[in-house]
Design an enzyme around this catalytic site. Structure first.
Site, PDB file in Angstrom:
ATOM      1  N   GLU A 269       0.859  -1.187   0.000  1.00  0.00           N
ATOM      2  CA  GLU A 269       0.000   0.000   0.000  1.00  0.00           C
ATOM      3  C   GLU A 269       0.895   1.237   0.000  1.00  0.00           C
ATOM      4  O   GLU A 269       2.095   1.138   0.303  1.00  0.00           O
ATOM      5  CB  GLU A 269      -0.871   0.003   1.262  1.00  0.00           C
ATOM      6  CG  GLU A 269      -1.821  -1.179   1.299  1.00  0.00           C
ATOM      7  CD  GLU A 269      -2.709  -1.186   2.543  1.00  0.00           C
ATOM      8  OE1 GLU A 269      -2.586  -0.255   3.382  1.00  0.00           O
ATOM      9  OE2 GLU A 269      -3.509  -2.116   2.655  1.00  0.00           O
TER      10      GLU A 269
ATOM     11  N   ILE B 186       0.877  -3.035  -7.804  1.00  0.00           N
ATOM     12  CA  ILE B 186       0.443  -4.427  -7.913  1.00  0.00           C
ATOM     13  C   ILE B 186       0.662  -4.954  -9.337  1.00  0.00           C
ATOM     14  O   ILE B 186       0.106  -4.416 -10.307  1.00  0.00           O
ATOM     15  CB  ILE B 186      -1.042  -4.586  -7.495  1.00  0.00           C
ATOM     16  CG1 ILE B 186      -1.258  -3.982  -6.099  1.00  0.00           C
ATOM     17  CG2 ILE B 186      -1.453  -6.063  -7.542  1.00  0.00           C
ATOM     18  CD1 ILE B 186      -0.326  -4.496  -5.009  1.00  0.00           C
TER      19      ILE B 186
ATOM     20  N   ARG C 253      11.413 -17.110  -2.774  1.00  0.00           N
ATOM     21  CA  ARG C 253      12.448 -16.122  -3.144  1.00  0.00           C
ATOM     22  C   ARG C 253      13.436 -16.608  -4.209  1.00  0.00           C
ATOM     23  O   ARG C 253      13.811 -15.834  -5.082  1.00  0.00           O
ATOM     24  CB  ARG C 253      13.185 -15.633  -1.907  1.00  0.00           C
ATOM     25  CG  ARG C 253      12.361 -14.585  -1.203  1.00  0.00           C
ATOM     26  CD  ARG C 253      13.008 -14.024   0.021  1.00  0.00           C
ATOM     27  NE  ARG C 253      12.077 -13.088   0.615  1.00  0.00           N
ATOM     28  CZ  ARG C 253      11.704 -13.087   1.880  1.00  0.00           C
ATOM     29  NH1 ARG C 253      12.202 -13.956   2.719  1.00  0.00           N
ATOM     30  NH2 ARG C 253      10.834 -12.195   2.320  1.00  0.00           N
TER      31      ARG C 253
ATOM     32  N   ILE D  77      31.463  -2.530 -20.964  1.00  0.00           N
ATOM     33  CA  ILE D  77      32.203  -3.283 -21.981  1.00  0.00           C
ATOM     34  C   ILE D  77      31.774  -2.853 -23.394  1.00  0.00           C
ATOM     35  O   ILE D  77      32.582  -2.812 -24.317  1.00  0.00           O
ATOM     36  CB  ILE D  77      32.009  -4.808 -21.762  1.00  0.00           C
ATOM     37  CG1 ILE D  77      32.719  -5.231 -20.462  1.00  0.00           C
ATOM     38  CG2 ILE D  77      32.525  -5.616 -22.956  1.00  0.00           C
ATOM     39  CD1 ILE D  77      32.432  -6.647 -20.015  1.00  0.00           C
TER      40      ILE D  77
ATOM     41  N   GLU E 153       9.508  -7.783  -3.900  1.00  0.00           N
ATOM     42  CA  GLU E 153       9.581  -9.062  -3.167  1.00  0.00           C
ATOM     43  C   GLU E 153      10.550  -8.953  -1.984  1.00  0.00           C
ATOM     44  O   GLU E 153      11.265  -9.898  -1.670  1.00  0.00           O
ATOM     45  CB  GLU E 153      10.025 -10.185  -4.111  1.00  0.00           C
ATOM     46  CG  GLU E 153       9.074 -10.434  -5.251  1.00  0.00           C
ATOM     47  CD  GLU E 153       7.958 -11.397  -4.874  1.00  0.00           C
ATOM     48  OE1 GLU E 153       8.231 -12.392  -4.196  1.00  0.00           O
ATOM     49  OE2 GLU E 153       6.822 -11.120  -5.257  1.00  0.00           O
TER      50      GLU E 153
ATOM     51  N   GLU F 125      17.674  -4.408   1.558  1.00  0.00           N
ATOM     52  CA  GLU F 125      17.862  -4.118   2.989  1.00  0.00           C
ATOM     53  C   GLU F 125      17.030  -5.087   3.833  1.00  0.00           C
ATOM     54  O   GLU F 125      17.500  -5.589   4.867  1.00  0.00           O
ATOM     55  CB  GLU F 125      17.459  -2.662   3.307  1.00  0.00           C
ATOM     56  CG  GLU F 125      18.399  -1.600   2.746  1.00  0.00           C
ATOM     57  CD  GLU F 125      18.219  -1.361   1.242  1.00  0.00           C
ATOM     58  OE1 GLU F 125      17.213  -1.808   0.665  1.00  0.00           O
ATOM     59  OE2 GLU F 125      19.108  -0.719   0.637  1.00  0.00           O
TER      60      GLU F 125
HETATM   61  C1  FAD Z   1       7.429  -3.115 -10.403  1.00  0.00           C
HETATM   62  C2  FAD Z   1       6.913  -3.461  -9.062  1.00  0.00           C
HETATM   63  C3  FAD Z   1       6.075  -4.564  -8.920  1.00  0.00           C
HETATM   64  C4  FAD Z   1       5.560  -4.874  -7.663  1.00  0.00           C
HETATM   65  N1  FAD Z   1       4.649  -5.904  -7.537  1.00  0.00           N
HETATM   66  C5  FAD Z   1       4.012  -6.083  -6.352  1.00  0.00           C
HETATM   67  C6  FAD Z   1       2.922  -7.019  -6.244  1.00  0.00           C
HETATM   68  O1  FAD Z   1       2.564  -7.702  -7.197  1.00  0.00           O
HETATM   69  N2  FAD Z   1       2.272  -7.104  -5.049  1.00  0.00           N
HETATM   70  C7  FAD Z   1       2.616  -6.359  -3.973  1.00  0.00           C
HETATM   71  O2  FAD Z   1       1.980  -6.482  -2.938  1.00  0.00           O
HETATM   72  N3  FAD Z   1       3.645  -5.465  -4.035  1.00  0.00           N
HETATM   73  C8  FAD Z   1       4.341  -5.322  -5.199  1.00  0.00           C
HETATM   74  N4  FAD Z   1       5.372  -4.391  -5.288  1.00  0.00           N
HETATM   75  C9  FAD Z   1       5.726  -3.607  -4.105  1.00  0.00           C
HETATM   76  C10 FAD Z   1       7.107  -3.931  -3.565  1.00  0.00           C
HETATM   77  O3  FAD Z   1       7.092  -5.169  -2.928  1.00  0.00           O
HETATM   78  C11 FAD Z   1       7.510  -2.763  -2.643  1.00  0.00           C
HETATM   79  O4  FAD Z   1       7.845  -1.676  -3.482  1.00  0.00           O
HETATM   80  C12 FAD Z   1       8.658  -3.113  -1.742  1.00  0.00           C
HETATM   81  O5  FAD Z   1       8.242  -4.048  -0.783  1.00  0.00           O
HETATM   82  C13 FAD Z   1       9.241  -1.898  -1.042  1.00  0.00           C
HETATM   83  O6  FAD Z   1       8.264  -1.122  -0.457  1.00  0.00           O
HETATM   84  P1  FAD Z   1       8.243   0.460  -0.701  1.00  0.00           P
HETATM   85  O7  FAD Z   1       8.348   0.665  -2.164  1.00  0.00           O
HETATM   86  O8  FAD Z   1       7.097   1.041  -0.013  1.00  0.00           O
HETATM   87  O9  FAD Z   1       9.583   0.969  -0.062  1.00  0.00           O
HETATM   88  P2  FAD Z   1       9.829   1.358   1.481  1.00  0.00           P
HETATM   89  O10 FAD Z   1       9.371   0.244   2.363  1.00  0.00           O
HETATM   90  O11 FAD Z   1       9.287   2.714   1.734  1.00  0.00           O
HETATM   91  O12 FAD Z   1      11.413   1.412   1.521  1.00  0.00           O
HETATM   92  C14 FAD Z   1      12.166   2.545   1.092  1.00  0.00           C
HETATM   93  C15 FAD Z   1      13.632   2.280   1.412  1.00  0.00           C
HETATM   94  O13 FAD Z   1      13.786   2.144   2.832  1.00  0.00           O
HETATM   95  C16 FAD Z   1      14.393   0.903   3.121  1.00  0.00           C
HETATM   96  N5  FAD Z   1      13.863   0.381   4.394  1.00  0.00           N
HETATM   97  C17 FAD Z   1      12.567   0.287   4.793  1.00  0.00           C
HETATM   98  N6  FAD Z   1      12.495  -0.273   6.005  1.00  0.00           N
HETATM   99  C18 FAD Z   1      13.763  -0.547   6.389  1.00  0.00           C
HETATM  100  C19 FAD Z   1      14.356  -1.141   7.546  1.00  0.00           C
HETATM  101  N7  FAD Z   1      13.607  -1.589   8.560  1.00  0.00           N
HETATM  102  N8  FAD Z   1      15.693  -1.249   7.592  1.00  0.00           N
HETATM  103  C20 FAD Z   1      16.460  -0.822   6.569  1.00  0.00           C
HETATM  104  N9  FAD Z   1      15.964  -0.260   5.445  1.00  0.00           N
HETATM  105  C21 FAD Z   1      14.639  -0.128   5.356  1.00  0.00           C
HETATM  106  C22 FAD Z   1      14.041   0.001   1.964  1.00  0.00           C
HETATM  107  O14 FAD Z   1      14.919  -1.100   1.857  1.00  0.00           O
HETATM  108  C23 FAD Z   1      14.138   0.971   0.816  1.00  0.00           C
HETATM  109  O15 FAD Z   1      15.482   1.115   0.432  1.00  0.00           O
HETATM  110  C24 FAD Z   1       5.930  -4.094  -6.536  1.00  0.00           C
HETATM  111  C25 FAD Z   1       6.798  -3.011  -6.695  1.00  0.00           C
HETATM  112  C26 FAD Z   1       7.273  -2.675  -7.927  1.00  0.00           C
HETATM  113  C27 FAD Z   1       8.149  -1.454  -8.046  1.00  0.00           C
END
Ligand code: FAD
Length: 405
Positions: A131, A163, A264, A359, A385, A389
């Protein structure tokens, strides 16, 4: 004893070749076009359905492989063809895993075939967890599921984002909060059947890579689904919530974690496919391209890059295969081996594709050559997925037993 082997068996070799042929002749030739169009490659999905690659049968057989390797092998070959198209075809399996992980056998029988449809009427599935304010932190989901006892229906409200197949899928598996005060332990998964009123696609995202894969918001407005769409059933959910409220373990997070760890390596294998594509392409190029009167590969600076690329790719594959084998044979992921495979393969793909651009020099930076696309495609593997981090957090917590933040 003495039966350890990394050689693929006959079945696996055959499937590998079959998928590779599809990737080479059907996927790769149109990869650049669908990247540019940034649209769902329906004609390719149709071909995959017609030859049986996009089908429940194929996925079920691949899953059934006792070594666990068939699925990663398939993903590596498909992604070698094109990662975006690979996801357009196999993004459905995210929804399927969501149903398998939480559904009763009856629910699996009812919904999983509908995730695929038939070659004449192709259907897709999506798995909607993320979300706008709950990405890595899935415990803070705001989407609510409220039970309406009068009609034996669940009412879903909320907005899902990022999604894969969101809004264009026929089956959406939606994770929602039944009791927000319990965080992730108060959540449940629901199947939203085809054409259910109230589910709509929000914005479709324009992405850096994997552009043949559809990524969009899913908006749920008073979506009513029958009681039987709660995966696992109400009795089990009520029992689980009661246990959590009494302060006892739900038993669920461990199971969910095991499911994620086991899926994974499949994602890691996609990254591996991109990396291999870029490595093979740049190796050929380095042997052909002449500067200073010799092939550029004759310079150690280039040859050593290729040596490192090949080594890291092989290391990724070993981690992917190990985790896939562990998942299939029910081994405990004691050190986050599933996370390791996805993390290492994802970061390797980003690194290898960047080396490949280097390259190819100026040519590598243009769209006349595929390596810039592969680099763009690779980046998602450190994000979705579970970000790199978050994978490191899982590994670190597993090896230390400390709740590292
Ligand atoms: C092309 C694409 C397809 C996707 N498909 C799906 C899908 O089919 N279904 C679905 O449900 N989701 C899907 N996602 C969502 C995806 O799983 C999330 O984007 C991902 O989990 C990261 O969440 P966020 O983007 O909100 O980043 P955030 O959680 O806001 O993270 C931002 C940064 O902070 C870092 N961070 C956050 N918490 C911590 C912590 N505790 N310690 C250290 N670093 C931290 C993260 O690693 C990242 O670098 C998709 C995303 C994309 C871009």
């Amino acid at each position: 004893m003495g039966d350890f082997s990394l050689e693929l068996n006959e079945d696996q070799t055959q499937i590998q070749k079959w998928v590779h042929d599809f990737a080479e002749h059907t996927v790769r030739p149109v990869a650049a076009e669908w990247d540019e169009r940034e649209a769902t490659p329906w004609p390719v999905i149709e071909e995959a359905a017609q030859c049986g690659l996009y089908s429940l049968d194929f996925i079920a057989n691949a899953w059934a492989d006792p070594t666990g390797l068939m699925l990663p092998i398939t993903m590596e070959e498909m992604s070698w063809g094109d990662a975006g198209i690979c996801l357009a075809i196999f993004g459905t399996t995210l929804g399927v895993v969501g149903i398998y992980a939480n559904g009763t056998p009856e629910q699996v029988m009812e919904w999983v075939p509908q995730c695929f449809g038939t070659p004449e009427k192709i259907q897709l599935a999506a798995f909607a967890v993320s979300e706008p304010d709950a990405g890595s932190d899935v415990s803070s989901l705001r989407t609510r599921a409220v039970y309406d006892a009068a009609t034996d229906e669940w009412v879903l409200n909320g907005t899902k984002t990022w999604i894969t197949n969101g809004g264009i899928a026929d089956i959406h598996v939606v994770v929602a909060s039944v009791d927000p005060s319990l965080g992730s332990r108060g959540q449940a998964s629901f199947v939203v059947p085809p054409k259910t009123a109230g589910l709509a696609q929000g914005q479709k995202f324009k992405k850096m890579g994997i552009r043949a894969s559809h990524t969009a918001e899913v908006v749920l407005t008073d979506v009513r689904v029958p009681g039987r769409c709660l995966l696992g059933g109400k009795e089990k959910l009520d029992e689980r919530l009661a246990r959590v409220r009494e302060g006892r373990s739900s038993g669920r997070s461990q199971a969910a974690m095991a499911t994620f760890e086991a899926s994974r390596p499949t994602v890691g294998a996609q990254a591996l496919g991109i990396a291999r594509a870029a490595y093979e392409f740049s190796l050929d190029y380095a042997k052909e391209r002449k500067q200073f009167g010799r092939a550029i590969i004759e310079n150690q600076a280039i040859a050593f890059k290729l040596a490192d690329m090949k080594m890291r790719i092989d290391a990724s594959r070993l981690l992917v295969w190990r985790a896939a084998w562990m998942g299939r044979t029910g081994k405990t992921f004691e050190s986050g081996e599933g996370s390791m495979s996805k993390l290492f393969a994802g970061e390797t793909a980003v690194w290898v594709t960047e080396q490949a651009i280097q390259i190819l020099g100026g040519y590598g930076y243009t769209r006349d050559y595929p390596v810039e696309r592969w680099h763009r495609d690779s980046k998602i593997y450190t994000i979705f997925e579970g970000t790199s981090e978050i994978q490191r957090l899982i590994i670190a917590r597993n090896i230390s037993g400390v709740h590292i933040k």
